[in-house]
Design a protein around this motif. Structure first.
Motif, PDB file in Angstrom:
ATOM      1  N   LEU A 182     -37.528 -46.031  84.436  1.00  0.00           N
ATOM      2  CA  LEU A 182     -36.995 -45.087  85.403  1.00  0.00           C
ATOM      3  C   LEU A 182     -35.939 -45.762  86.271  1.00  0.00           C
ATOM      4  O   LEU A 182     -36.113 -46.906  86.690  1.00  0.00           O
ATOM      5  CB  LEU A 182     -38.106 -44.546  86.297  1.00  0.00           C
ATOM      6  CG  LEU A 182     -39.154 -43.681  85.607  1.00  0.00           C
ATOM      7  CD1 LEU A 182     -40.235 -43.278  86.600  1.00  0.00           C
ATOM      8  CD2 LEU A 182     -38.524 -42.447  85.012  1.00  0.00           C
ATOM      9  N   THR A 183     -34.872 -45.045  86.548  1.00  0.00           N
ATOM     10  CA  THR A 183     -33.818 -45.595  87.404  1.00  0.00           C
ATOM     11  C   THR A 183     -33.513 -44.605  88.517  1.00  0.00           C
ATOM     12  O   THR A 183     -32.401 -44.110  88.647  1.00  0.00           O
ATOM     13  CB  THR A 183     -32.546 -45.893  86.598  1.00  0.00           C
ATOM     14  OG1 THR A 183     -32.148 -44.706  85.920  1.00  0.00           O
ATOM     15  CG2 THR A 183     -32.754 -47.002  85.602  1.00  0.00           C
ATOM     16  N   THR A 184     -34.521 -44.309  89.306  1.00  0.00           N
ATOM     17  CA  THR A 184     -34.319 -43.410  90.430  1.00  0.00           C
ATOM     18  C   THR A 184     -34.329 -44.218  91.719  1.00  0.00           C
ATOM     19  O   THR A 184     -34.727 -45.371  91.746  1.00  0.00           O
ATOM     20  CB  THR A 184     -35.423 -42.343  90.492  1.00  0.00           C
ATOM     21  OG1 THR A 184     -36.686 -43.002  90.595  1.00  0.00           O
ATOM     22  CG2 THR A 184     -35.404 -41.468  89.257  1.00  0.00           C
ATOM     23  N   GLY A 185     -33.887 -43.595  92.786  1.00  0.00           N
ATOM     24  CA  GLY A 185     -33.854 -44.275  94.070  1.00  0.00           C
ATOM     25  C   GLY A 185     -32.664 -45.194  94.176  1.00  0.00           C
ATOM     26  O   GLY A 185     -31.742 -45.174  93.367  1.00  0.00           O
ATOM     27  N   SER A 186     -32.701 -46.037  95.193  1.00  0.00           N
ATOM     28  CA  SER A 186     -31.551 -46.894  95.465  1.00  0.00           C
ATOM     29  C   SER A 186     -31.318 -47.926  94.368  1.00  0.00           C
ATOM     30  O   SER A 186     -30.178 -48.292  94.102  1.00  0.00           O
ATOM     31  CB  SER A 186     -31.724 -47.586  96.816  1.00  0.00           C
ATOM     32  OG  SER A 186     -32.868 -48.398  96.806  1.00  0.00           O
ATOM     33  N   SER A 187     -32.355 -48.396  93.717  1.00  0.00           N
ATOM     34  CA  SER A 187     -32.154 -49.393  92.663  1.00  0.00           C
ATOM     35  C   SER A 187     -31.394 -48.812  91.478  1.00  0.00           C
ATOM     36  O   SER A 187     -30.746 -49.543  90.740  1.00  0.00           O
ATOM     37  CB  SER A 187     -33.497 -49.951  92.195  1.00  0.00           C
ATOM     38  OG  SER A 187     -34.286 -48.920  91.625  1.00  0.00           O
ATOM     39  N   GLU A 239     -22.827 -52.870  94.637  1.00  0.00           N
ATOM     40  CA  GLU A 239     -23.536 -54.152  94.667  1.00  0.00           C
ATOM     41  C   GLU A 239     -24.878 -54.056  95.381  1.00  0.00           C
ATOM     42  O   GLU A 239     -25.842 -54.675  94.965  1.00  0.00           O
ATOM     43  CB  GLU A 239     -22.670 -55.212  95.340  1.00  0.00           C
ATOM     44  CG  GLU A 239     -21.442 -55.567  94.530  1.00  0.00           C
ATOM     45  CD  GLU A 239     -20.688 -56.729  95.125  1.00  0.00           C
ATOM     46  OE1 GLU A 239     -20.521 -56.777  96.359  1.00  0.00           O
ATOM     47  OE2 GLU A 239     -20.266 -57.590  94.335  1.00  0.00           O
ATOM     48  N   GLN A 240     -24.939 -53.303  96.500  1.00  0.00           N
ATOM     49  CA  GLN A 240     -26.175 -53.151  97.263  1.00  0.00           C
ATOM     50  C   GLN A 240     -26.220 -51.769  97.891  1.00  0.00           C
ATOM     51  O   GLN A 240     -25.187 -51.118  98.043  1.00  0.00           O
ATOM     52  CB  GLN A 240     -26.282 -54.203  98.372  1.00  0.00           C
ATOM     53  CG  GLN A 240     -26.462 -55.605  97.877  1.00  0.00           C
ATOM     54  CD  GLN A 240     -26.660 -56.572  99.035  1.00  0.00           C
ATOM     55  OE1 GLN A 240     -26.268 -56.290 100.166  1.00  0.00           O
ATOM     56  NE2 GLN A 240     -27.267 -57.712  98.745  1.00  0.00           N
ATOM     57  N   VAL A 241     -27.430 -51.360  98.268  1.00  0.00           N
ATOM     58  CA  VAL A 241     -27.619 -50.079  98.937  1.00  0.00           C
ATOM     59  C   VAL A 241     -28.350 -50.334 100.246  1.00  0.00           C
ATOM     60  O   VAL A 241     -29.380 -51.011 100.264  1.00  0.00           O
ATOM     61  CB  VAL A 241     -28.440 -49.109  98.060  1.00  0.00           C
ATOM     62  CG1 VAL A 241     -28.644 -47.788  98.768  1.00  0.00           C
ATOM     63  CG2 VAL A 241     -27.773 -48.909  96.709  1.00  0.00           C
ATOM     64  N   HIS A 242     -27.784 -49.814 101.344  1.00  0.00           N
ATOM     65  CA  HIS A 242     -28.399 -49.926 102.667  1.00  0.00           C
ATOM     66  C   HIS A 242     -28.552 -48.514 103.219  1.00  0.00           C
ATOM     67  O   HIS A 242     -27.616 -47.974 103.822  1.00  0.00           O
ATOM     68  CB  HIS A 242     -27.544 -50.766 103.619  1.00  0.00           C
ATOM     69  CG  HIS A 242     -27.306 -52.164 103.126  1.00  0.00           C
ATOM     70  ND1 HIS A 242     -28.261 -53.139 103.178  1.00  0.00           N
ATOM     71  CD2 HIS A 242     -26.209 -52.732 102.559  1.00  0.00           C
ATOM     72  CE1 HIS A 242     -27.774 -54.251 102.676  1.00  0.00           C
ATOM     73  NE2 HIS A 242     -26.526 -54.038 102.283  1.00  0.00           N
ATOM     74  N   GLY A 243     -29.699 -47.913 103.007  1.00  0.00           N
ATOM     75  CA  GLY A 243     -29.902 -46.534 103.441  1.00  0.00           C
ATOM     76  C   GLY A 243     -28.980 -45.608 102.674  1.00  0.00           C
ATOM     77  O   GLY A 243     -29.050 -45.514 101.456  1.00  0.00           O
ATOM     78  N   LEU A 244     -28.067 -44.947 103.402  1.00  0.00           N
ATOM     79  CA  LEU A 244     -27.114 -44.042 102.765  1.00  0.00           C
ATOM     80  C   LEU A 244     -25.722 -44.642 102.652  1.00  0.00           C
ATOM     81  O   LEU A 244     -24.750 -43.927 102.377  1.00  0.00           O
ATOM     82  CB  LEU A 244     -27.052 -42.723 103.540  1.00  0.00           C
ATOM     83  CG  LEU A 244     -28.351 -41.913 103.557  1.00  0.00           C
ATOM     84  CD1 LEU A 244     -28.199 -40.680 104.429  1.00  0.00           C
ATOM     85  CD2 LEU A 244     -28.758 -41.526 102.152  1.00  0.00           C
TER      86      LEU A 244
END
Length: 85
Positions: free
Chosen positions: A24-29, A72-77
């Motif tokens: 699964l590839t859901t969410g911020s990852s 590269e990265q996810v910080h919240g929205l």
């Protein structure tokens, strides 16, 4: 007709098994590594289009509209992005 039905059954069964075994590839990852395009820039905040959605993003280097980017990265929205050119 029976043989065709049997082939169809095993084709569908194989398809279901492949889907079941996918990670699964859901969410911020699921956003890390996704490529997109810069569509707007306002006050050092970039608007980028990823997978048909518009996200706010920041970059350590200057980008222009229509630049191709990668997450590269996810910080919240807010996404950290870099150019892929």
């Amino acid at each position: 007709l029976f043989f065709i039905s049997l082939l169809f059954f095993f084709y569908v069964l194989g398809f279901i098994m492949r889907i079941k075994n996918q990670e699964l590839t859901t969410g911020s990852s699921g956003l890390i590594g996704v490529q997109g395009t810069v569509i707007d820039i306002r006050n050092d905040i970039y608007k980028v289009m990823l997978l048909g959605e518009i996200w706010n993003a920041k970059s350590s280097k200057s980008l222009k509209v229509d630049d191709k980017i990668i997450v590269e990265q996810v910080h919240g929205l807010t996404l950290d992005i870099r150019s892929i050119q």
